[in-house]
Scaffold this active site. Structure first.
Site, PDB file in Angstrom:
ATOM      1  N   ASN A  14      28.290  32.496  39.103  1.00  0.00           N
ATOM      2  CA  ASN A  14      28.106  33.505  40.147  1.00  0.00           C
ATOM      3  C   ASN A  14      28.339  34.887  39.550  1.00  0.00           C
ATOM      4  OD1 ASN A  14      27.829  34.518  42.852  1.00  0.00           O
ATOM      5  ND2 ASN A  14      30.052  34.720  42.961  1.00  0.00           N
TER       6      ASN A  14
ATOM      7  N   HIS B 220      29.856  38.615  40.788  1.00  0.00           N
ATOM      8  CA  HIS B 220      30.646  39.185  41.875  1.00  0.00           C
ATOM      9  C   HIS B 220      30.861  40.676  41.594  1.00  0.00           C
ATOM     10  CE1 HIS B 220      33.561  39.124  45.149  1.00  0.00           C
ATOM     11  NE2 HIS B 220      34.322  39.904  44.395  1.00  0.00           N
TER      12      HIS B 220
ATOM     13  N   ILE C 154      29.518  30.048  51.387  1.00  0.00           N
ATOM     14  CA  ILE C 154      30.518  29.336  50.594  1.00  0.00           C
ATOM     15  C   ILE C 154      29.993  27.926  50.345  1.00  0.00           C
ATOM     16  CG2 ILE C 154      32.869  28.405  50.643  1.00  0.00           C
ATOM     17  CD1 ILE C 154      33.690  30.940  52.130  1.00  0.00           C
TER      18      ILE C 154
ATOM     19  N   ASN D  13      18.987  40.874  41.132  1.00  0.00           N
ATOM     20  CA  ASN D  13      19.419  40.097  39.956  1.00  0.00           C
ATOM     21  C   ASN D  13      18.354  39.079  39.563  1.00  0.00           C
ATOM     22  OD1 ASN D  13      22.290  40.714  38.910  1.00  0.00           O
ATOM     23  ND2 ASN D  13      22.508  40.830  41.136  1.00  0.00           N
TER      24      ASN D  13
ATOM     25  N   MET E 118      25.151  34.222  49.857  1.00  0.00           N
ATOM     26  CA  MET E 118      26.257  34.602  50.735  1.00  0.00           C
ATOM     27  C   MET E 118      26.769  33.443  51.593  1.00  0.00           C
ATOM     28  SD  MET E 118      26.815  37.580  49.697  1.00  0.00           S
ATOM     29  CE  MET E 118      27.972  38.304  50.862  1.00  0.00           C
TER      30      MET E 118
ATOM     31  N   GLY F 260      17.587  40.350  46.001  1.00  0.00           N
ATOM     32  CA  GLY F 260      17.115  39.622  44.823  1.00  0.00           C
ATOM     33  C   GLY F 260      16.932  40.457  43.571  1.00  0.00           C
TER      34      GLY F 260
END
Ligand code: GRF
Length: 199
Positions: A109, A111, A94, A15, A92, A13
């Site tokens: 998102n 990446h 999809i 971010n 994590m 966490g």
């Protein structure tokens, strides 16, 4: 304008922490209404609780029959909070097409590679294996194809010969923390959230 956001996270966490700190310092015009995790022990949940996020939820995927059913439960929680933007921060799993269609152009998102290079779950490891000399991170909109939506921002870092996975990831994360907050702020203070004209 609605500045409410939902954050979905599975990991430590960092971010989320940076987003919450930037909000507290008046540098990001977001309001984190709900944090959802698929992992009971995600650091992100504790960070959200400590910051006083109104709704901090752990939803256990094992309690749902399918990915679509799980995602529907998440979508219901997000709708309760009327969020303008859904921020994936180390989430994590999809997302099902159903979830993505529920929030058209509202999901972003981050990446850890310079997309379209190194899509997938271990972008840092894949970049090291490929021997690239530069990598970085990408903020992108989420569409049905994994790590393939519109690129909103990128930042690059050098890859050193001596780099371990951790070294490179840490260098990339410093850039993540700078660009994610900036994009979130921009999206919420311009008309770009949910704006289909950018597709
Ligand atoms: C980040 O490296 C991000 O690029 C990837 O997952 C990681 C999340 O890190 N999608 P954190 O949980 O925010 O520290």
């Amino acid at each position: 304008m609605n500045h409410k956001i939902a954050v979905m996270a599975s990991g430590k966490g960092s971010n989320l922490q940076v987003i919450l700190d930037a909000i507290a310092q008046g540098q990001c015009a977001a309001q984190v209404e709900v944090v959802i995790s698929n992992k009971a022990d995600a650091g992100a949940l504790q960070i959200a609780r400590n910051a006083g996020v109104p709704r901090v939820l752990y939803l256990n995927p094992k309690e749902y029959d399918s990915r679509a059913a799980y995602d529907l439960a998440c979508a219901k929680e997000i709708k309760k909070s009327n969020c303008a933007l859904i921020v994936l921060a180390g989430y994590m799993r999809i997302l099902s097409p159903e979830f993505i269609h529920t929030f058209p152009h509202q999901i972003i998102n981050i990446h850890p590679s310079l997309l379209p290079a190194f899509k997938g779950a271990d972008a840092v490891g894949d970049a090291l294996k490929a021997g690239v000399k530069v990598s970085g991170c990408t903020v992108h909109r989420v569409n049905e194809e994994l790590d393939s939506g519109e690129i909103l921002a990128q930042a690059c870092v050098p890859v050193l010969d001596s780099d371990s996975w951790h070294d490179l990831h840490q260098r990339i994360q410093e850039k993540e923390h700078a660009i994610y907050v900036e994009v979130i702020h921009q999206l919420l203070t311009s008309k770009r959230v949910g704006d289909a004209s950018h597709h």
